[in-house]
Design an enzyme around this catalytic site. Structure first.
Site, PDB file in Angstrom:
ATOM      1  N   CYS A  27      37.915  36.386  27.933  1.00 48.81           N
ATOM      2  CA  CYS A  27      38.722  37.078  27.080  1.00 48.81           C
ATOM      3  C   CYS A  27      38.534  37.770  25.867  1.00 48.81           C
ATOM      4  O   CYS A  27      37.594  37.085  25.598  1.00 48.81           O
ATOM      5  CB  CYS A  27      40.680  36.378  27.881  1.00 48.81           C
ATOM      6  N   ASN A  28      39.562  38.672  26.107  1.00 51.93           N
ATOM      7  CA  ASN A  28      39.752  38.712  24.417  1.00 51.93           C
ATOM      8  C   ASN A  28      41.155  38.956  24.567  1.00 51.93           C
ATOM      9  O   ASN A  28      42.326  38.989  25.283  1.00 51.93           O
ATOM     10  CB  ASN A  28      39.081  40.343  24.028  1.00 51.93           C
ATOM     11  N   ARG A  29      41.099  39.778  22.713  1.00 56.36           N
ATOM     12  CA  ARG A  29      42.792  39.640  22.151  1.00 56.36           C
ATOM     13  C   ARG A  29      43.487  40.816  22.671  1.00 56.36           C
ATOM     14  O   ARG A  29      44.733  40.890  22.107  1.00 56.36           O
ATOM     15  CB  ARG A  29      42.301  39.369  21.209  1.00 56.36           C
ATOM     16  N   ALA A  94      40.772  46.717  27.522  1.00 55.96           N
ATOM     17  CA  ALA A  94      39.556  45.947  26.770  1.00 55.96           C
ATOM     18  C   ALA A  94      39.093  45.433  27.741  1.00 55.96           C
ATOM     19  O   ALA A  94      38.671  44.464  28.406  1.00 55.96           O
ATOM     20  CB  ALA A  94      39.942  45.107  26.126  1.00 55.96           C
TER      21      ALA A  94
END
Length: 215
Positions: A27-29, A94
């Protein structure tokens, strides 16, 4: 605030989660906050937003249709499904560029050595939208995120993906209420400096309204 004449706007927001196994994922932030602000700005301008939201701890705004998704493939499917409905698309999400090539149905056991995880490319949603007949007449907006503000990379994506507008920003925007941003069109660059996400969303929606009036 300038009103949107053609009001149905798809907005993607948040990260995607790409499963390695039933326990672990990539995943990402991203929190989805920017996309939520865009959806709110569309509604305030008289439009009808549909928010396609990846996994995030933030609750979507009240009164806005929200479709919850998990993976890049899920988000791609919902965007394609909404194209015939929409007059515009804003891709703030994102979306993961890569996903595990062979996700496991059971938990991956820890071994003695290192682990090599093979990833495969996900579908580039904006590139796919560009090639679809439903794209004709739509206003399509992308976001270009980098470690620092990168106008050259934003310009490249604007041209390569045949976008009407692109917002260039940096990773400092993740989880923050303000960010440094610029809005690029095919023939202009508007550098906004440091700006509240709500104000950026309003500026972006106003720019979309102008383009929709020209369609």
């Amino acid at each position: 605030m300038q009103k949107i004449p053609s009001p149905r706007i798809l907005v993607t927001a948040g990260p995607t989660a790409e499963d390695i196994d039933p326990v672990r994922f990539i995943c990402n932030r991203s929190t989805g906050r920017m996309g939520m602000e865009v959806a709110l700005a569309v509604k305030q301008a008289g439009g009808t937003p549909r928010l396609i939201l990846g996994p995030t701890h933030l609750a979507p705004p009240d009164g806005i249709e929200t479709v919850h998704v998990r993976s890049a493939a899920d988000m791609h499917r919902e965007v394609v499904a909404g194209l015939a409905w929409a007059d515009g698309l804003v891709m703030t999400a994102a979306v993961a560029d890569y996903t595990p090539a062979e996700p496991l149905s059971t938990k991956l056991k820890k071994g003695d050595g290192d682990l090599v995880l093979r990833l495969k490319r996900t579908v580039d949603i904006l590139a796919d939208v560009r090639a679809r007949p439903e794209r004709a007449g739509m206003v399509v907006v992308g976001f270009s995120l980098d470690v620092d503000m990168n106008l050259d990379e934003g310009r490249r994506k604007l041209i390569d993906k045949d976008l009407d507008l692109i917002v260039v920003n940096s990773v400092t925007s993740f989880g923050a209420g303000r960010e440094t941003a610029a809005i690029l069109s095919q023939d202009s660059v508007t550098e906004l400096g440091e700006i509240d996400k709500s104000a950026l969303a309003a500026r972006l929606v106003a720019s979309m309204a102008t383009l929709l009036q020209q369609e």
